[in-house]
Design an enzyme around this catalytic site. Structure first.
Site: not given
Ligand SMILES: Cc1cc2nc3c(=O)[nH]c(=O)nc-3n(C[C@H](O)[C@H](O)[C@H](O)COP(=O)(O)OP(=O)(O)OC[C@H]3O[C@@H](n4cnc5c(N)ncnc54)[C@H](O)[C@@H]3O)c2cc1C
Length: 667
Positions: A45-47, A287, A340, A456, A466, A472
Site C-alpha cells: 500500500g502507500l507505506a 469522506s 471524528r 497503519e 487520528r 496518508l
Molecule cells: C474508505 C477510506 C477512506 C480513507 N480516506 C483517507 C483520506 O482521505 N486521507 C487519509 O489520510 N487516510 C484515509 N484513509 C486511511 C488510509 O487510507 C489508510 O490508513 C492507509 O491507506 C493505510 O495504508 P498502508 O500502506 O498502511 O496499508 P494498506 O493500504 O492497507 O496496505 C496493506 C498492504 O499489506 C498487504 N498485506 C496485508 N497483510 C498481508 C500479508 N499477510 N501478506 C502479504 N501482504 C499483506 C496488502 O496486500 C497491502 O498491499 C481512508 C481509509 C478508508 C477505509
C-alpha cells in the site's frame, strides 16, 4: 518475556533539532554493502510501496510481498479526502509546530512527541515528492495547489485529488516501485500471503508465505523484515476498510514476540452510509471533506424524526427552526469540523435520544443545501447575473458542489438510491481506522530487532484519535522519508552478516508450524462458515468495545470472544484443500487471528480506566458527556504481549515537554 524494557530511542536534543541531528549523525551503510543486504517488505500500500521503492533506489536488495494481484489493489486506493502537509499555502497561520500541536491534541495526548514532530516536519516533502511524480493534486484557478480543511484544525492544509487522493498517491508510489522492479532492485511477489515471521538468534530474518494461487508454502530470507500491512478495523466485521484488510501479518509478529500497542484505540468515522441490513458485509465511507460544506443535523422533535423514519416526511420538509445543527450548537469554535471521535459520539447521543432519521433510527443528516445556495450566489455574482432566480442559484451552486465532491455524491446515490443534491445525505458512524498497531520505537523498529512496522500497521503517531487526512501523510512519511534513514541504524551493524539462508533450521521449523496450523483448520470440518464466525465476532466487538465501552461489558465481551474462539476451533467448516487456491482457508487464518486480537482489545480497553480520543469509557465522562482523561495514571502507551491465559501489559511512559497537557476542547 518478563521485564521487557520499551526503549523509544528518541534522540536527545531540542524537539525541532532531533530529526535533522539524527540524520546528520546516524550510522550509514555504504553503497557497496547495501548491494549485499536484503530487505523484505510485506505490504505494498502507500507505506509499503513507498518504502520498497525508496529502499530499492538506495541500493538495497528488496523483496516485496502482497496478497493482492497487484500493488495497486492495496486498501490505500480507497482513501478519498486528502493528505495533510504543513505548507501554509493558504497563508492562514499554519506551520510545522501547528500541525504537530493539532496532531498531539487531536490524539488526546497519547502519542510520542518526537515522532509526531518528525511527521509534521516531513509532511511538506511528501507533497513535493508526489508532485514530482505527477500526482494530479487539485489546483486553484491560477495553478497553485488547492487545500481544504479536515476535522480538528482551524487551517486549510489538506491536499487532495478530488475524492480519489489515495488512488492517485498509490499510482505515484506504484510507478516508483515499478521502476525498481524493472531494474531488478525490487523482486515483486504478488498473491503471496505472509503466514509467519522467522527469527534467528532473536532477530527477524524472514517470512513464510503461501502462494495463494497454488497453496504452496515458501520460505523467504533477508537481513530484516518490514511490515506495512495496514490496519485491523475488520476485526469489527463491518467497517469501511477493504474486505481483505486484516491483522495477520502483524499478529504473526506478535506471536513471535512483538508487542501490540494501544490495540483498543479504534477510529469510528462519523460520516458513513448507515447499515441497511443483516447480510451486509461492507460499509462505505463518505469522506470527511464533505464536512467542509455539509451541515450535520437531526430534527429537534422526536415526532419529526419518527415521521422521517416511517417515510411520511423527508428531511427537506423540516423547517429551519425545527432542525438541531447539534455540532454547530455544541462546538461553535469548530462546528461541523470537530474531530471524528467527537462528531461520532455526538451522532450517537442524538440517535440514542430518539432523533435519528433512518428506518433503523441510526442516522443523522449531512446537508448541502446551504453550501449549494452560498456557492450559487457567489457564482452568479462572478458571472454578473443580477437578481438571479432561486433556480439559477441552485443550478450554479450544484455545479460547484459537483466539482468538489462529484464522485462522492455519485457513489452515495448509487448505493442508497437517493439524490444527495436534492435531499440531505443520511450518515452514521462506522469503524474506519485503527490507531493501535505494532509497538515501534523512533526508528519504526518493533521490540523484535530487525522487525519494522510502517503505516497503519504501527501505532506510532496518532495517539487515541487520528485527525483526518493524516494516515496518508504518515504512511508516506514512514515509507519515503523515515525508514530509508532509520533502517540504517539496524543494518549498519549487519554488514558483516552473510546472506541469510532460507535453509536454516528456523525456517523449516516455522514452515512446519504454518503447515500444522493450516492442517488443523482444514481438519475441523465443522458446520459453520468462516464468515458466520467473523460476523459474530464483529457484533461482540461493536457491542462491547465499540463507540462506548464500560468495564462490565468489556469483561463480558472478552468471555464471549474466548467462547467463540473455542467454538471456531471445533465447528468451523473450510471446503477444499490447503494445497490449492482456497479463499475460505485464507479467510479462516485471518479470522483465527482476529479472534485473539479481539480479546487483547477488550483487555486493553478494560485496563484503561479513562476516556481518551476514540476510547470512550462510560464511567469516565464530564457532566457535559465529554471524554475525561486521567493523565496521572494513564499517560502511557499500552504494549501487549500475547498469552492465551492472560495477555501481559507492558508500558511506555509518555513525556510531554513541548505541549501542555490540557482538556481537549473544541467549543
Ligand atoms: C474508505 C477510506 C477512506 C480513507 N480516506 C483517507 C483520506 O482521505 N486521507 C487519509 O489520510 N487516510 C484515509 N484513509 C486511511 C488510509 O487510507 C489508510 O490508513 C492507509 O491507506 C493505510 O495504508 P498502508 O500502506 O498502511 O496499508 P494498506 O493500504 O492497507 O496496505 C496493506 C498492504 O499489506 C498487504 N498485506 C496485508 N497483510 C498481508 C500479508 N499477510 N501478506 C502479504 N501482504 C499483506 C496488502 O496486500 C497491502 O498491499 C481512508 C481509509 C478508508 C477505509
Amino acid at each position: 518475556m518478563a521485564g521487557i524494557e520499551l526503549k523509544s530511542n528518541v534522540p536527545a536534543g531540542e524537539l525541532k533539532q532531533k530529526w535533522s541531528d539524527f540524520k546528520g549523525t546516524m550510522n550509514l551503510v555504504a553503497p557497496n554493502n547495501k548491494r549485499r543486504i536484503e530487505v523484505i517488505v510485506v505490504g505494498t500500500g502507500l507505506a509499503g510501496a513507498s518504502a520498497a521503492a525508496t529502499l530499492g533506489e538506495l541500493g538495497y536488495q528488496v523483496k516485496a510481498f502482497t496478497f493482492h494481484d497487484s500493488p495497486r489493489r492495496a486498501h490505500s486506493i480507497a482513501a478519498q479526502g486528502g493528505i495533510n502537509a504543513a505548507k501554509n499555502y493558504q497563508n492562514d497561520g499554519d506551520s510545522i509546530y501547528r500541525l504537530f500541536y493539532d496532531t498531539i491534541k487531536g490524539g488526546d495526548y497519547r502519542s510520542r512527541e518526537a515522532n509526531v514532530y518528525r511527521l509534521a516536519e516531513v509532511s511538506a516533502d511528501i507533497i513535493d515528492q508526489c508532485v514530482a511524480q505527477g500526482v494530479p493534486f487539485a489546483r486553484e484557478y491560477g495553478g497553485l495547489l488547492a487545500n481544504r480543511s479536515f476535522g480538528g484544525v482551524q487551517v486549510s492544509r489538506t491536499f487532495y485529488a478530488r475524492g480519489q487522493t489515495g488512488q492517485q498517491l498509490l499510482i505515484g508510489a506504484y510507478q516508483a516501485l515499478s521502476r525498481q522492479i524493472s531494474t531488478g532492485q525490487v523482486s515483486m511477489y504478488n498473491r503471496h500471503e505472509m503466514l509467519d515471521l522467522v527469527k534467528i538468534d532473536g532477530k527477524a530474518r524472514g517470512i513464510i508465505t503461501r502462494n495463494l494461487l497454488t497453496g504452496k508454502l515458501e520460505k523467504h530470507a533477508a537481513h530484516c523484515v518490514v511490515l506495512a500491512t495496514g490496519g485491523y478495523g475488520n476485526v469489527f466485521y463491518l467497517s469501511t476498510n477493504a474486505m481483505g484488510s486484516n491483522v495477520s501479518a502483524a499478529w504473526r509478529g506478535v506471536r513471535r514476540g512483538a508487542l501490540m500497542a494501544n490495540p483498543c484505540f479504534t477510529q469510528i468515522h462519523p460520516t458513513c452510509i448507515p447499515v441497511s441490513g443483516e447480510y451486509q458485509s461492507k460499509l462505505t465511507l463518505m469522506s470527511e471533506s464533505l464536512r467542509n460544506d455539509g451541515r450535520v443535523w437531526v430534527p429537534k422533535s422526536k415526532e419529526d424524526a419518527i415521521a422521517i423514519r416511517e417515510g411520511r416526511k423527508k428531511g427537506n420538509d423540516i423547517a429551519e427552526e425545527d432542525r438541531d445543527y447539534y455540532l454547530e450548537r455544541r462546538y461553535p469554535a469548530f462546528g461541523n469540523l470537530v474531530p471524528r471521535d467527537v462528531a461520532s459520539r455526538a451522532a450517537k447521543v442524538a440517535c440514542d435520544a430518539g432523533n435519528g432519521v433512518a428506518p433503523t433510527g441510526l442516522a443523522v443528516f449531512l446537508d448541502f443545501a446551504s453550501a449549494i445556495e452560498r456557492y450559487g450566489k457567489a457564482a452568479a455574482h462572478s458571472k454578473n447575473i443580477n437578481n438571479p432566480s432561486k433556480a439559477e442559484i441552485t443550478k450554479l451552486g450544484k455545479a460547484v458542489v459537483e466539482g468538489k465532491y462529484g464522485n462522492l455524491f455519485e457513489m452515495y446515490e448509487k448505493i442508497t438510491g437517493e439524490n444527495p443534491y436534492e435531499n440531505p445525505m443520511k450518515i452514521y458512524p462506522a469503524v474506519h481506522y485503527t490507531m493501535g498497531g505494532l509497538w515501534v520505537d523512533y526508528n519504526l523498529q518493533t521490540n523484535v530487532p530487525g522487525l519494522f512496522a510502517l503505516g497503519e500497521a504501527n501505532f506510532s503517531d496518532h495517539g487515541a484519535n487520528r485527525l483526518g487526512a493524516s494516515a496518508l501523510m504518515q504512511g508516506l512519511a514512514d515509507g519515503y522519508f523515515v525508514i530509508p534513514y532509520t533502517i540504517g541504524q539496524f543494518l549498519s551493524k549487519e554488514i558483516r552478516t552473510p546472506k541469510i539462508s532460507a535453509d536454516a533450521p528456523e525456517f523449516a521449523a516455522a514452515e512446519k508450524d504454518v503447515q500444522d496450523r493450516l492442517n488443523q483448520l482444514m481438519s475441523i470440518k465443522g458446520n459453520q462458515s468462516v464468515e458466520s464466525f467473523h460476523r459474530r465476532l464483529g457484533k461482540i466487538m461493536w457491542e462491547y468495545c465499540g463507540m462506548s465501552r464500560n468495564a462490565e461489558g468489556l469483561k463480558k465481551g472478552r468471555q464471549m470472544i474466548r467462547e467463540l474462539r473455542e467454538e471456531f476451533y471445533k465447528d468451523v467448516f473450510i471446503p477444499g484443500d490447503a494445497n490449492e487456491f482456497n479463499p475460505e482457508l485464507e479467510k479462516a487464518t485471518k479470522v483465527a487471528d482476529f479472534l485473539e486480537l479481539g480479546e487483547v482489545m477488550m483487555c486493553d480497553a478494560l485496563d484503561r480506566n479513562e476516556s481518551c480520543g476514540g476510547h470512550f469509557r462510560e464511567e469516565y465522562k464530564s457532566e457535559e458527556g465529554e471524554a475525561q482523561r486521567n493523565d496521572k495514571d494513564f499517560t502511557y502507551v499500552s504494549a501487549w504481549e500475547w498469552n492465551e491465559t492472560q495477555p501481559v501489559l507492558h508500558k511506555e511512559e509518555l513525556a510531554f515537554k513541548n505541549v501542555e497537557l490540557k482538556t481537549r476542547s473544541y467549543k
